[in-house]
Design a protein around this motif. Structure first.
Motif, PDB file in Angstrom:
ATOM      1  N   TRP A  48      42.301  32.914 -25.717  1.00  0.00           N
ATOM      2  CA  TRP A  48      43.299  31.928 -25.132  1.00  0.00           C
ATOM      3  C   TRP A  48      42.692  31.223 -23.891  1.00  0.00           C
ATOM      4  N   VAL A  49      42.048  31.895 -23.185  1.00  0.00           N
ATOM      5  CA  VAL A  49      41.420  31.295 -21.914  1.00  0.00           C
ATOM      6  C   VAL A  49      40.436  30.353 -22.483  1.00  0.00           C
ATOM      7  N   ALA A  50      39.476  30.649 -23.267  1.00  0.00           N
ATOM      8  CA  ALA A  50      38.535  29.656 -23.754  1.00  0.00           C
ATOM      9  C   ALA A  50      39.134  28.356 -24.307  1.00  0.00           C
ATOM     10  N   LEU A  51      40.268  28.609 -24.878  1.00  0.00           N
ATOM     11  CA  LEU A  51      41.222  27.549 -25.589  1.00  0.00           C
ATOM     12  C   LEU A  51      41.572  26.732 -24.450  1.00  0.00           C
ATOM     13  N   MET A  52      42.044  27.371 -23.522  1.00  0.00           N
ATOM     14  CA  MET A  52      42.574  26.608 -22.180  1.00  0.00           C
ATOM     15  C   MET A  52      41.291  25.869 -21.743  1.00  0.00           C
ATOM     16  N   ALA A  53      40.250  26.276 -21.575  1.00  0.00           N
ATOM     17  CA  ALA A  53      39.310  25.641 -20.722  1.00  0.00           C
ATOM     18  C   ALA A  53      39.084  24.366 -21.848  1.00  0.00           C
ATOM     19  N   PHE A  54      38.881  24.501 -23.185  1.00  0.00           N
ATOM     20  CA  PHE A  54      38.773  23.400 -23.977  1.00  0.00           C
ATOM     21  C   PHE A  54      39.756  22.287 -23.854  1.00  0.00           C
ATOM     22  N   PHE A  55      41.029  22.689 -23.760  1.00  0.00           N
ATOM     23  CA  PHE A  55      42.067  21.554 -23.557  1.00  0.00           C
ATOM     24  C   PHE A  55      41.685  20.716 -22.037  1.00  0.00           C
ATOM     25  N   LEU A  56      41.840  21.761 -21.127  1.00  0.00           N
ATOM     26  CA  LEU A  56      41.485  21.131 -19.922  1.00  0.00           C
ATOM     27  C   LEU A  56      40.555  20.120 -19.778  1.00  0.00           C
ATOM     28  N   THR A  57      39.340  20.500 -20.406  1.00  0.00           N
ATOM     29  CA  THR A  57      38.114  19.604 -20.360  1.00  0.00           C
ATOM     30  C   THR A  57      38.505  18.227 -21.351  1.00  0.00           C
ATOM     31  N   LEU A  58      39.005  18.592 -22.398  1.00  0.00           N
ATOM     32  CA  LEU A  58      39.634  17.537 -23.105  1.00  0.00           C
ATOM     33  C   LEU A  58      40.650  16.435 -22.507  1.00  0.00           C
ATOM     34  N   LEU A  59      41.309  16.979 -21.519  1.00  0.00           N
ATOM     35  CA  LEU A  59      42.541  16.073 -20.751  1.00  0.00           C
ATOM     36  C   LEU A  59      41.378  15.309 -19.572  1.00  0.00           C
ATOM     37  N   THR A  60      40.604  16.078 -19.106  1.00  0.00           N
ATOM     38  CA  THR A  60      39.423  15.175 -18.272  1.00  0.00           C
ATOM     39  C   THR A  60      39.028  14.183 -18.846  1.00  0.00           C
ATOM     40  N   LEU A  61      38.423  14.437 -20.008  1.00  0.00           N
ATOM     41  CA  LEU A  61      37.539  13.254 -21.033  1.00  0.00           C
ATOM     42  C   LEU A  61      38.616  12.245 -21.434  1.00  0.00           C
ATOM     43  N   PHE A  62      39.992  12.576 -21.609  1.00  0.00           N
ATOM     44  CA  PHE A  62      40.837  11.644 -21.989  1.00  0.00           C
ATOM     45  C   PHE A  62      41.141  10.905 -20.896  1.00  0.00           C
ATOM     46  N   GLU A  63      41.233  11.420 -19.568  1.00  0.00           N
ATOM     47  CA  GLU A  63      41.534  10.741 -18.278  1.00  0.00           C
ATOM     48  C   GLU A  63      40.322   9.467 -18.125  1.00  0.00           C
ATOM     49  N   LEU A  64      38.969   9.857 -18.316  1.00  0.00           N
ATOM     50  CA  LEU A  64      37.767   9.082 -18.251  1.00  0.00           C
ATOM     51  C   LEU A  64      37.663   8.374 -19.305  1.00  0.00           C
ATOM     52  N   LYS A  65      38.588   8.273 -20.240  1.00  0.00           N
ATOM     53  CA  LYS A  65      38.455   7.331 -21.757  1.00  0.00           C
ATOM     54  C   LYS A  65      37.216   7.724 -22.315  1.00  0.00           C
ATOM     55  N   SER A  66      36.694   8.784 -22.448  1.00  0.00           N
ATOM     56  CA  SER A  66      35.479   9.373 -22.988  1.00  0.00           C
ATOM     57  C   SER A  66      35.744   9.972 -24.328  1.00  0.00           C
ATOM     58  N   ASP A  67      35.075   9.877 -25.553  1.00  0.00           N
ATOM     59  CA  ASP A  67      35.082  10.606 -26.776  1.00  0.00           C
ATOM     60  C   ASP A  67      34.082  11.655 -27.055  1.00  0.00           C
ATOM     61  N   ALA A  68      33.421  12.306 -25.821  1.00  0.00           N
ATOM     62  CA  ALA A  68      32.657  13.085 -25.899  1.00  0.00           C
ATOM     63  C   ALA A  68      33.258  14.421 -26.395  1.00  0.00           C
ATOM     64  N   PHE A  69      33.829  14.475 -27.449  1.00  0.00           N
ATOM     65  CA  PHE A  69      34.780  15.993 -27.986  1.00  0.00           C
ATOM     66  C   PHE A  69      33.743  17.026 -27.802  1.00  0.00           C
ATOM     67  N   LYS A  70      32.681  16.923 -28.185  1.00  0.00           N
ATOM     68  CA  LYS A  70      31.837  18.066 -28.481  1.00  0.00           C
ATOM     69  C   LYS A  70      31.506  18.756 -26.897  1.00  0.00           C
ATOM     70  N   LEU A  71      31.699  17.845 -25.744  1.00  0.00           N
ATOM     71  CA  LEU A  71      31.499  18.344 -24.528  1.00  0.00           C
ATOM     72  C   LEU A  71      32.590  19.418 -24.083  1.00  0.00           C
TER      73      LEU A  71
END
Length: 282
Positions: free
Chosen positions: A19-42
Motif C-alpha cells: 500500500w505504501v508503494a501504491l501511495m507513492a505511485f499515486f502521489l507521483t502521478l498527481l505531481t505529473l498531472f499537475e505538471l501536465k506530463s504524461d510520463a506515466f512510467k516515472l
C-alpha cells in the motif's frame, strides 16, 4: 487451508509495503498531472523504488511492530520482488534522464536516508531515534521521491508552482505520517520524542486538523492563482477531509489494516476517484 490462505493474503496485502508503494505511485502521478506530463512510467518507477526502500527498512529494522513481524515472516517471498522492483525503478529513471550521474544524484538524497534510517549501533542513535527528527526525515523522503524527482526529470515548470508544490506536499506528508506516530505511541522509544509523545494523542489530532485546514486553504489559493487546476485542488481538499475523519478514529496500537490500508491509501483513492469522475464527465 482457508485460514492459511487468509493469513497469507493478510501478510501480503495488509501488513506489507504494497500500500505504501501504491501511495507513492499515486502521489507521483498527481505531481505529473499537475505538471501536465504524461510520463506515466516515472510514477511506476517511484512506486517500485518505494517498495524496495521499505523492504530494506523492514529487513534491517529492529522495530517490533505487527507490520515488521509479518514482513519478516515472508522475507524470502518479498526478496525476489524487491530486486526486480528496484532494478526496474532505477532503469526507468535512467531511461528518462539518459545520464548515469544525473540518475545517481537524483536518487542519492532519498537512498541515503533510507540506507541510514534503520541502522543502529550500540553507541550511536539511528536516524529515527534522534529527538524530533523522525517526522521531518520521512516527510522529506516522500517529498523528494514524489515531487522533486518528477520536477528534475520533467524540467519544465513554473518556479512559483514548484515552490507551492514543495510546501504543500511537505505539509501533506506530515499530516499523513502523524497518525502513524499515534499508532506507535506505545512502541516508539521515549527518546525519539515524537509529537504524540510530547503533546499527547488529542493535541496531536488537533494539530493535524489545523494543518489540514491550512493545506485546504492553500489549495484554494493556488487554484485561484491558476497554479493548480481547480479539479486538482478540490480533489486534494476532499481527500484531506477523509484523512481528518480517519484521524478522528485513530488510537495507539490500533491496526489490523486500519492504518496499513485505510489511513495509508483511502484518502488517495477518494482523491483520484473524484478527479477521474470529473475528467470523464467534463
Amino acid at each position: 487451508m482457508l485460514k492459511v490462505f487468509t493469513l497469507f493474503l493478510s501478510r501480503v496485502f495488509i501488513h506489507s509495503q504494497f500500500w505504501v508503494a501504491l501511495m507513492a505511485f499515486f502521489l507521483t502521478l498527481l505531481t505529473l498531472f499537475e505538471l501536465k506530463s504524461d510520463a506515466f512510467k516515472l510514477a511506476i518507477s517511484v512506486g517500485m523504488l518505494t517498495w524496495g526502500g521499505y523492504t530494506y527498512i523492514r529487513s534491517f529494522s529492529n522495530a517490533n511492530t505487527l507490520n515488521h513481524r509479518h514482513y519478516k515472516a515472508l522475507k524470502l517471498f518479498y526478496l525476489p520482488i524487491t530486486l526486480v522492483s528496484l532494478s526496474y525503478g532505477i532503469y526507468v529513471l535512467y531511461a528518462f534522464t539518459n545520464h548515469l550521474l544525473i540518475t545517481t544524484l537524483t536518487l542519492l538524497p532519498s537512498a541515503l536516508l533510507v540506507f541510514l534510517y534503520p541502522l543502529k549501533k550500540s553507541w550511536l542513535l539511528s536516524i529515527r531515534e534522534f529527538p524530533g527528527i523522525k517526522l521531518i526525515v520521512i516527510s522529506f523522503s516522500w517529498l523528494w521521491l514524489t515531487t522533486c524527482i518528477p520536477l528534475i526529470v520533467i524540467q519544465d515548470f513554473n518556479p512559483l508552482h514548484a515552490a507551492s508544490m514543495f510546501l504543500q506536499r511537505f505539509l501533506l506528508m506530515m499530516v499523513w505520517i502523524l497518525p502513524f506516530d499515534i499508532r506507535d505511541l506505545n512502541i516508539d522509544k521515549k527518546q525519539i520524542k515524537t509529537i504524540p509523545q510530547q503533546i499527547g494523542v488529542d493535541s496531536t489530532k488537533q494539530l493535524i486538523y489545523i494543518i489540514v485546514f491550512i493545506l485546504q486553504l492553500s489549495y484554494l489559493l493556488t487554484a485561484w492563482l491558476s497554479l493548480t487546476q481547480v479539479i486538482v485542488s478540490l480533489s486534494y481538499i476532499a481527500g484531506l477531509e477523509v484523512l481528518s475523519l480517519l484521524v478522528y478514529f485513530s488510537k495507539p496500537s490500533k491496526d489490523s489494516g486500519y492504518y496499513s490500508i485505510l489511513v495509508e491509501s483511502t484518502p488517495m483513492y477518494i482523491l483520484f476517484m473524484l478527479m477521474l469522475i470529473v475528467l470523464v464527465f467534463i
